[in-house]
Write a protein that holds these residues in place. Structure first.
Motif, mmCIF file in Angstrom:
data_model
loop_
_atom_site.group_PDB
_atom_site.id
_atom_site.type_symbol
_atom_site.label_atom_id
_atom_site.label_comp_id
_atom_site.label_asym_id
_atom_site.label_seq_id
_atom_site.Cartn_x
_atom_site.Cartn_y
_atom_site.Cartn_z
ATOM 1 N N ASP A 125 16.761 27.783 9.404
ATOM 2 C CA ASP A 125 15.932 28.028 10.592
ATOM 3 C C ASP A 125 15.414 29.462 10.607
ATOM 4 O O ASP A 125 14.253 29.713 10.966
ATOM 5 N N ILE A 126 16.271 30.420 10.255
ATOM 6 C CA ILE A 126 15.862 31.823 10.231
ATOM 7 C C ILE A 126 14.746 32.047 9.225
ATOM 8 O O ILE A 126 13.764 32.750 9.499
ATOM 9 N N GLN A 127 14.862 31.436 8.056
ATOM 10 C CA GLN A 127 13.811 31.558 7.049
ATOM 11 C C GLN A 127 12.515 30.922 7.533
ATOM 12 O O GLN A 127 11.421 31.451 7.321
ATOM 13 N N ARG A 128 12.632 29.782 8.208
ATOM 14 C CA ARG A 128 11.439 29.073 8.681
ATOM 15 C C ARG A 128 10.725 29.882 9.770
ATOM 16 O O ARG A 128 9.500 29.911 9.815
ATOM 17 N N GLY B 204 4.207 37.908 11.819
ATOM 18 C CA GLY B 204 4.642 38.723 12.953
ATOM 19 C C GLY B 204 6.104 38.548 13.296
ATOM 20 O O GLY B 204 6.686 39.381 13.994
ATOM 21 N N VAL B 205 6.720 37.467 12.819
ATOM 22 C CA VAL B 205 8.138 37.218 13.090
ATOM 23 C C VAL B 205 8.953 37.687 11.896
ATOM 24 O O VAL B 205 8.831 37.143 10.790
ATOM 25 N N GLY B 206 9.769 38.716 12.110
ATOM 26 C CA GLY B 206 10.585 39.277 11.042
ATOM 27 C C GLY B 206 12.033 38.850 11.139
ATOM 28 O O GLY B 206 12.429 38.106 12.037
ATOM 29 N N PRO B 207 12.857 39.324 10.220
ATOM 30 C CA PRO B 207 14.271 38.932 10.213
ATOM 31 C C PRO B 207 15.040 39.346 11.465
ATOM 32 O O PRO B 207 15.926 38.619 11.912
ATOM 33 N N LYS B 208 14.702 40.506 12.041
ATOM 34 C CA LYS B 208 15.414 40.953 13.243
ATOM 35 C C LYS B 208 15.166 39.993 14.404
ATOM 36 O O LYS B 208 16.094 39.621 15.130
ATOM 37 N N THR B 209 13.907 39.586 14.594
ATOM 38 C CA THR B 209 13.589 38.641 15.669
ATOM 39 C C THR B 209 14.272 37.306 15.425
ATOM 40 O O THR B 209 14.863 36.720 16.345
ATOM 41 N N ALA B 210 14.204 36.817 14.191
ATOM 42 C CA ALA B 210 14.798 35.517 13.865
ATOM 43 C C ALA B 210 16.308 35.527 14.080
ATOM 44 O O ALA B 210 16.885 34.593 14.657
ATOM 45 N N LEU C 208 11.408 38.911 21.340
ATOM 46 C CA LEU C 208 10.076 38.325 21.193
ATOM 47 C C LEU C 208 8.954 39.329 21.428
ATOM 48 O O LEU C 208 7.824 39.101 20.977
ATOM 49 N N TYR C 209 9.247 40.420 22.123
ATOM 50 C CA TYR C 209 8.180 41.337 22.562
ATOM 51 C C TYR C 209 7.395 41.913 21.383
ATOM 52 O O TYR C 209 6.168 41.760 21.295
ATOM 53 N N MET C 210 8.105 42.588 20.462
ATOM 54 C CA MET C 210 7.417 43.203 19.334
ATOM 55 C C MET C 210 6.824 42.147 18.415
ATOM 56 O O MET C 210 5.743 42.337 17.836
ATOM 57 N N ALA C 211 7.534 41.020 18.270
ATOM 58 C CA ALA C 211 7.019 39.940 17.433
ATOM 59 C C ALA C 211 5.706 39.403 17.991
ATOM 60 O O ALA C 211 4.767 39.106 17.246
ATOM 61 N N ALA C 212 5.632 39.280 19.322
ATOM 62 C CA ALA C 212 4.414 38.769 19.954
ATOM 63 C C ALA C 212 3.259 39.751 19.779
ATOM 64 O O ALA C 212 2.107 39.338 19.563
#
Length: 336
Positions: free
Chosen positions: A204-207, A213-219, A272-276
């Motif tokens: 799920d983390i990899q997906r 915009g979605v990095g490992p920290k967000t996941a 989610l903030y920085m990812a968004a």
């Protein structure tokens, strides 16, 4: 014959206070409820069970136990109790607090809190919460530690950005900065080790990271705070993250601009903030969505909140359908 009851428990580190409320108890009768204080230990929980039994209540007559969500304290109590008093409902502390205000209570003690929780159980019949796995609790603890250390690192970086005349202070801050960064790296490594033990979570983390915009920290943060996204409906997920709009309207004169409900879920919104912000520029679907909202006259922060919600739901859709993000792919059918 004894009546069905709810057990309200107000938790503290060393002790807890319990109260018993029959299902036909009136809220204004809170001062008449049976109550007692116990040590927050295995012996104290056993004494609680014995006290309830001595009060004449068999297991079949227990509707449930109601406690406030107090992090590790609540889960420690659930572990010690082992469902000997039936299912345990862990509720958002804001709800019993508002319930107490509706009763006109001016008293704030362990006893009154336990009585309110018992009556809250009678009035609302909250659903029981399943005990999370050991790995899930460890991931959440790591996520909390990571957030704390990240705040410290940011504060140190801000200090170093200011004029500093003392060489000692500058060296001390730089050493602390290196130490905090090393701790963050260690937390990330431990988080990866734990998630690797769960192939589904690791996948799920990899997906999630296939979305621009979605990095490992967000996941990592989403998995730590939400667990398996498959367990939530769309409404449940946005409610848990506090990402649904709250309207403020009264009569014909009060029509305030809708705002995010917020409440709980602050770590999820932070993740989610920085990812968004990044996904709004890099992810085609979210970029088109944001452009449409801007054309409709929404303010930047309203657009960002909507993008955060859309991003979270997109992540959920990819996880449920077991798909990687494809910018040319038509939207998947919505799952309620």
């Amino acid at each position: 014959m004894c009546k069905t009851i709810w057990v309200g428990v107000d938790l503290a580190k060393a002790t807890f206070h319990a109260a018993l409320a029959p299902v036909d108890a009136r809220p204004d009768e809170w001062a008449k409820l049976q109550h007692r204080s116990f040590e927050h230990s295995e012996q104290g929980v056993s004494a609680l069970c014995a006290w309830v039994e001595q009060a004449g209540h068999a297991r079949e007559q227990l509707a449930g136990v109601c406690v406030e969500a107090t992090g590790s304290l609540a889960w420690r109590f659930v572990e010690l109790l082992e469902e000997r008093l039936g299912p345990v409902s862990i509720v958002n502390p804001a709800y019993p607090h508002q319930f107490a205000k509706s009763l006109g209570l001016r008293e704030k003690t362990d006893r009154s809190d336990a009585c309110v929780l018992a009556l809250f159980g009678v009035a609302t019949r909250p659903l029981p919460r399943a005990m999370p796995s050991l790995r899930a609790r460890q991931l959440r603890e790591l996520a909390g530690l990571y957030a704390d250390r990240r705040k410290e690192l940011t504060a140190v970086g801000n200090k170093l950005g200011e004029p500093i005349t003392s060489d000692f202070v500058r060296k001390n801050l730089k050493a602390r900065q290196r130490r905090l960064q090393k701790e963050l790296d260690g937390i990330e490594k431990e988080t990866d080790t734990l998630t690797a033990q769960d192939p589904q979570a690791a996948q799920d983390i990899q997906r999630m990271q296939t979305i621009p915009g979605v990095g490992p920290k967000t996941a990592r943060a989403l998995v730590a705070h939400l667990g398996d996204l498959r367990q939530y409906s769309r409404a449940q997920l946005t409610a848990k993250a506090g990402l649904y709009p709250r309207k403020h309207q009264s009569g014909t004169s009060v029509h305030k601009r809708p705002r995010l409900a917020k409440g709980g879920g602050a770590p999820i919104r932070t993740a989610l903030y920085m990812a968004a912000l990044s996904a709004r520029r890099r992810c085609p679907h979210l970029q088109a969505f944001a452009d449409t909202l801007k054309q409709n006259g929404l303010a930047n922060m309203q657009i960002l909140g909507a993008v955060m919600r859309k991003l979270l739901l997109l992540i959920r859709t990819l996880v449920i359908h077991e798909l990687d993000y494809d910018p040319n792919y038509a939207p998947c059918p919505q799952i309620p």
